[in-house]
Design a protein around this motif. Structure first.
Motif, PDB file in Angstrom:
ATOM      1  N   LEU A  98       2.580 -16.567  10.238  1.00  0.00           N
ATOM      2  CA  LEU A  98       3.939 -16.347  10.751  1.00  0.00           C
ATOM      3  C   LEU A  98       4.919 -16.274   9.595  1.00  0.00           C
ATOM      4  CD1 LEU A  98       4.602 -18.733  13.777  1.00  0.00           C
ATOM      5  CD2 LEU A  98       4.876 -16.249  13.689  1.00  0.00           C
ATOM      6  N   GLY A  99       5.580 -15.137   9.454  1.00  0.00           N
ATOM      7  CA  GLY A  99       6.595 -15.034   8.409  1.00  0.00           C
ATOM      8  C   GLY A  99       6.049 -14.932   6.996  1.00  0.00           C
ATOM      9  N   TRP A 100       4.746 -14.789   6.866  1.00  0.00           N
ATOM     10  CA  TRP A 100       4.159 -14.595   5.546  1.00  0.00           C
ATOM     11  C   TRP A 100       4.478 -13.162   5.129  1.00  0.00           C
ATOM     12  CZ3 TRP A 100      -1.830 -15.529   4.537  1.00  0.00           C
ATOM     13  CH2 TRP A 100      -2.081 -15.400   3.157  1.00  0.00           C
ATOM     14  N   PRO A 101       5.173 -12.960   4.035  1.00  0.00           N
ATOM     15  CA  PRO A 101       5.630 -11.602   3.717  1.00  0.00           C
ATOM     16  C   PRO A 101       4.469 -10.629   3.534  1.00  0.00           C
ATOM     17  CG  PRO A 101       6.227 -13.182   1.967  1.00  0.00           C
ATOM     18  CD  PRO A 101       5.652 -13.965   3.077  1.00  0.00           C
ATOM     19  N   GLU A 102       3.304 -11.141   3.156  1.00  0.00           N
ATOM     20  CA  GLU A 102       2.176 -10.227   2.934  1.00  0.00           C
ATOM     21  C   GLU A 102       1.427  -9.883   4.213  1.00  0.00           C
ATOM     22  OE1 GLU A 102      -0.341 -11.981  -0.069  1.00  0.00           O
ATOM     23  OE2 GLU A 102       1.484 -12.601  -1.102  1.00  0.00           O
ATOM     24  N   THR A 103       1.817 -10.518   5.328  1.00  0.00           N
ATOM     25  CA  THR A 103       1.119 -10.226   6.571  1.00  0.00           C
ATOM     26  C   THR A 103       1.320  -8.754   6.935  1.00  0.00           C
ATOM     27  OG1 THR A 103       1.620 -12.446   7.326  1.00  0.00           O
ATOM     28  CG2 THR A 103       0.831 -10.901   8.984  1.00  0.00           C
ATOM     29  N   PRO A 104       0.232  -7.991   7.070  1.00  0.00           N
ATOM     30  CA  PRO A 104       0.384  -6.585   7.452  1.00  0.00           C
ATOM     31  C   PRO A 104       1.027  -6.489   8.832  1.00  0.00           C
ATOM     32  CG  PRO A 104      -1.904  -7.128   6.877  1.00  0.00           C
ATOM     33  CD  PRO A 104      -1.154  -8.410   6.946  1.00  0.00           C
ATOM     34  N   GLY A 105       1.794  -5.444   9.057  1.00  0.00           N
ATOM     35  CA  GLY A 105       2.502  -5.268  10.316  1.00  0.00           C
ATOM     36  C   GLY A 105       1.570  -5.286  11.505  1.00  0.00           C
ATOM     37  N   VAL A 106       0.514  -4.477  11.443  1.00  0.00           N
ATOM     38  CA  VAL A 106      -0.449  -4.438  12.544  1.00  0.00           C
ATOM     39  C   VAL A 106      -1.739  -5.066  12.033  1.00  0.00           C
ATOM     40  CG1 VAL A 106      -1.660  -2.965  14.192  1.00  0.00           C
ATOM     41  CG2 VAL A 106       0.593  -2.287  13.318  1.00  0.00           C
ATOM     42  N   VAL A 107      -2.188  -6.087  12.713  1.00  0.00           N
ATOM     43  CA  VAL A 107      -3.355  -6.788  12.189  1.00  0.00           C
ATOM     44  C   VAL A 107      -4.211  -7.304  13.336  1.00  0.00           C
ATOM     45  CG1 VAL A 107      -2.213  -9.029  12.005  1.00  0.00           C
ATOM     46  CG2 VAL A 107      -4.040  -8.463  10.418  1.00  0.00           C
ATOM     47  N   THR A 108      -5.516  -7.210  13.191  1.00  0.00           N
ATOM     48  CA  THR A 108      -6.391  -7.714  14.238  1.00  0.00           C
ATOM     49  C   THR A 108      -6.595  -9.216  14.035  1.00  0.00           C
ATOM     50  OG1 THR A 108      -8.359  -7.365  12.890  1.00  0.00           O
ATOM     51  CG2 THR A 108      -7.675  -5.533  14.312  1.00  0.00           C
ATOM     52  N   GLN A 109      -6.969  -9.887  15.113  1.00  0.00           N
ATOM     53  CA  GLN A 109      -7.272 -11.318  15.030  1.00  0.00           C
ATOM     54  C   GLN A 109      -8.327 -11.576  13.964  1.00  0.00           C
ATOM     55  OE1 GLN A 109      -6.256 -14.266  16.256  1.00  0.00           O
ATOM     56  NE2 GLN A 109      -4.499 -13.162  17.076  1.00  0.00           N
ATOM     57  N   ARG A 110      -9.347 -10.731  13.968  1.00  0.00           N
ATOM     58  CA  ARG A 110     -10.470 -10.836  13.034  1.00  0.00           C
ATOM     59  C   ARG A 110      -9.956 -10.851  11.571  1.00  0.00           C
ATOM     60  NH1 ARG A 110     -14.689 -12.821  13.662  1.00  0.00           N
ATOM     61  NH2 ARG A 110     -14.581 -13.472  11.521  1.00  0.00           N
ATOM     62  N   ALA A 111      -9.079  -9.888  11.272  1.00  0.00           N
ATOM     63  CA  ALA A 111      -8.563  -9.762   9.907  1.00  0.00           C
ATOM     64  C   ALA A 111      -7.715 -10.980   9.549  1.00  0.00           C
ATOM     65  CB  ALA A 111      -7.729  -8.494   9.779  1.00  0.00           C
ATOM     66  N   LEU A 112      -6.945 -11.423  10.530  1.00  0.00           N
ATOM     67  CA  LEU A 112      -6.073 -12.581  10.326  1.00  0.00           C
ATOM     68  C   LEU A 112      -6.911 -13.810   9.987  1.00  0.00           C
ATOM     69  CD1 LEU A 112      -3.032 -12.462  10.656  1.00  0.00           C
ATOM     70  CD2 LEU A 112      -3.271 -13.475  12.925  1.00  0.00           C
ATOM     71  N   ILE A 113      -7.996 -13.960  10.727  1.00  0.00           N
ATOM     72  CA  ILE A 113      -8.862 -15.128  10.522  1.00  0.00           C
ATOM     73  C   ILE A 113      -9.567 -15.042   9.171  1.00  0.00           C
ATOM     74  CG2 ILE A 113     -11.004 -16.195  11.380  1.00  0.00           C
ATOM     75  CD1 ILE A 113      -9.821 -15.532  14.239  1.00  0.00           C
ATOM     76  N   ASP A 114     -10.013 -13.830   8.811  1.00  0.00           N
ATOM     77  CA  ASP A 114     -10.678 -13.662   7.512  1.00  0.00           C
ATOM     78  C   ASP A 114      -9.744 -13.986   6.356  1.00  0.00           C
ATOM     79  OD1 ASP A 114     -13.035 -13.020   8.658  1.00  0.00           O
ATOM     80  OD2 ASP A 114     -12.816 -10.838   8.440  1.00  0.00           O
ATOM     81  N   ARG A 115      -8.518 -13.450   6.468  1.00  0.00           N
ATOM     82  CA  ARG A 115      -7.520 -13.731   5.425  1.00  0.00           C
ATOM     83  C   ARG A 115      -7.272 -15.222   5.306  1.00  0.00           C
ATOM     84  NH1 ARG A 115      -3.403  -9.582   4.046  1.00  0.00           N
ATOM     85  NH2 ARG A 115      -1.990 -11.242   3.453  1.00  0.00           N
TER      86      ARG A 115
END
Ligand SMILES: Nc1ncnc2c1ncn2[C@@H]1O[C@H](COP(=O)(O)OP(=O)(O)OP(=O)(O)O)[C@@H](O)[C@H]1O
Ligand SMILES: [Mg+2]
Length: 502
Positions: A98-115
């Protein structure tokens, strides 16, 4: 990080008076001081939450404007508050992003968890990224807070009383994390009232006293006594005489079972007797049913089975108010959620649990003059530092809120006092004062049930000790034959007889 001449006043109260404070890269720096000394205020200014009236703050040699938390984060300063600010229904991965500037605009749950996993590996701090916040223990939630701040690029990490809510092993884990972040070159600033842990984990320390810096020095070579003296000027001694009380039960639990907030059994068939004039200490690692025990006695939580009596009267199904009216005081673990209304003035908080009694009511309305004079008395007795009894309770420092609740409940509880972590967040002297108050209640015949995860405190205060583990009472000991090691084993769920066998 360097702060020069930081001054901050609230109304007429000067919380910080031209404070100089510097913390180096690669060090763990402890911030100490009595309740109300200005520790949280200073950290809030560094984190961009409050604006200083005057003074300069520089990070890595460059002067920074810290008008809001976003600017502080930009300057590399992030803070973990004592009351977490996580989004409960969301997952760990979502909260960290949340609010992480590097968070890509569109992101899958999978990618979020991997990151999230990769980031956790990098930092060396782990929590299940798919878990929802509400499913986590307090210690795990704190890790998420730390990860969240670090994910935003903080190089100066500020922790406000991080260990107040942790178990001893959780605190040890946190210290390892703090040390490794410092080893990686970050600055870690942490506030604590526990002088032993300050000496254990910090490289240097700064003592604030009444909004003024008293000293900054290396932690090595300092002693707890010396620090207490620097903070307060004097030390309060406490003498405790343990008593053996016989006679009828005052507070009596028979076969009491209860569920926790998640609907899972948290207390199992608990039998426990507290006599008038004794302190029954509940020893245990937090999360073994102590919270539920206190709540079920005070009717904040229903009993699934069993009965609770007070001087022979069955109070199992009494309302919270009826129980307080019977003379049962409750110093709650969660003083903000249960013990106080932060938006209301100190005077109303002073009578929160007895405003309906004859003393304060005139027909359907409150007797204002009485409420105010009572509040003034309580504020004086508890040494609550406040501008006036009309100030909002939320403006008190954390420790001053706790002082108010602890003394108020001690006054309510003539017959019984349920004290959950009564000295949490208190400075050394205030803790001694609250302990002295509890001992006084005991000496006047009050039945005291005291919960603490500080075994030293339990051993110091209790006439008898009950050890809880996984919602059960594992054993009850007289203070005279309470053996530290045996109690420690029981707290971990080990039967000493079995543990001692080869
Ligand atoms: N928002 C506010 N409004 C008014 N006064 C405040 C506010 N925040 C802090 N203060 C006052 O500033 C002083 C310092 O408070 P602060 O919270 O910094 O103390 P602290 O050292 O963190 O104490 P504790 O150990 O009790 O947490 C106190 O007198 C407090 O009442
Ligand atoms: Mg504080």
């Amino acid at each position: 990080m360097t702060a020069r001449g930081v001054t901050k006043a609230f109304g007429g109260v000067r919380a910080l008076d031209s404070v100089d404070f510097e913390a180096d890269w690669g060090e763990v720096h402890a911030l100490l001081g009595e309740n109300g000394a200005g520790k949280t205020t200073l950290c809030n200014i560094l984190a961009g939450i409050y604006r200083a009236d005057s003074g300069d703050i520089a990070v890595g040699g460059a002067r920074r404007e810290l008008r809001n938390p976003a600017q502080a984060i930009e300057a590399g300063i992030g803070m973990v508050h004592q009351h977490f600010r996580l989004v409960e229904p969301m997952t760990v991965a979502e909260n960290i992003h949340l609010g992480w500037p590097e968070t890509p605009g569109v992101v899958t749950q999978r990618a979020l968890i991997d990151r999230t996993r990769r980031f956790m590996d990098e930092i060396g701090l782990h929590v299940d990224p798919t878990a929802k916040i509400w499913q986590l223990s307090v210690g795990e939630q704190q890790r998420v807070e730390i990860l969240r701040v670090l994910a935003r690029g903080a190089r100066v990490l500020i922790l406000d009383e991080p260990t107040a809510v942790l178990t001893a092993p959780e605190a040890e884990d946190l210290f390892k994390v703090m040390r490794s972040l410092a080893a990686a070159g970050l600055t870690v600033i942490f506030i604590s009232h526990k002088l032993n842990e300050v000496l254990e984990v910090s490289d240097r320390l700064t003592v604030l006293r009444n909004g003024v810096r008293e000293i900054t020095r290396p932690s090595a070579g300092a002693t707890a006594q010396e620090l207490a003296r620097l903070m307060t000027g004097e030390e309060r001694e406490l003498e405790v005489e343990h008593r053996v009380v016989t006679g009828e039960a005052s507070l009596d639990l028979r076969g009491v079972s209860a569920r926790n907030d998640r609907g899972i059994g948290a207390l199992h068939e608990v039998d426990l007797t507290v006599r008038a004039g004794e302190i029954m200490g509940i020893a245990g690692v937090s999360g073994n049913g102590q919270t539920e025990l206190a709540e079920v006695i005070c009717s904040l939580r229903p009993a699934q089975s069993g009965s609770i009596t007070l001087n022979g009267t069955d109070i199992t199904d009494f309302s919270v108010r009826a129980i307080a009216n019977m003379g049962v005081g409750h110093i709650p673990e969660d003083r903000i959620g249960v013990g106080m209304v932060l938006s209301a003035p100190v005077k109303d908080n002073a009578v929160l649990h007895n405003y309906w009694t004859g003393e304060f009511s005139r027909g359907v309305s409150l007797d204002r003059a009485r409420v105010i004079s009572f509040a003034k008395r309580l504020v004086e007795l508890a040494r609550v530092q406040t501008r006036s009894v009309f100030a909002a309770a939320g403006q008190l420092s954390g420790g001053n809120q706790q002082r108010l609740v602890a003394r108020r409940e001690a006054l309510v509880g003539d017959r019984a006092l349920v004290a959950a972590h009564p000295t949490r967040g208190l400075d050394v002297n205030a803790a001694q004062e609250v302990r002295a108050t509890i001992l006084e209640k005991r000496d006047h015949g009050c039945a005291v049930l005291m919960i603490s995860d500080d075994l030293d405190e339990i051993m110091l205060m209790s006439d008898r000790i009950a050890v809880m583990y996984e919602g059960r009472v594992m054993g009850v000991f007289d203070a005279a034959d309470a053996d530290r090691e045996r109690i420690g084993l029981l707290m971990g769920g080990h039967e000493p007889a079995l543990a001692a066998a080869p």
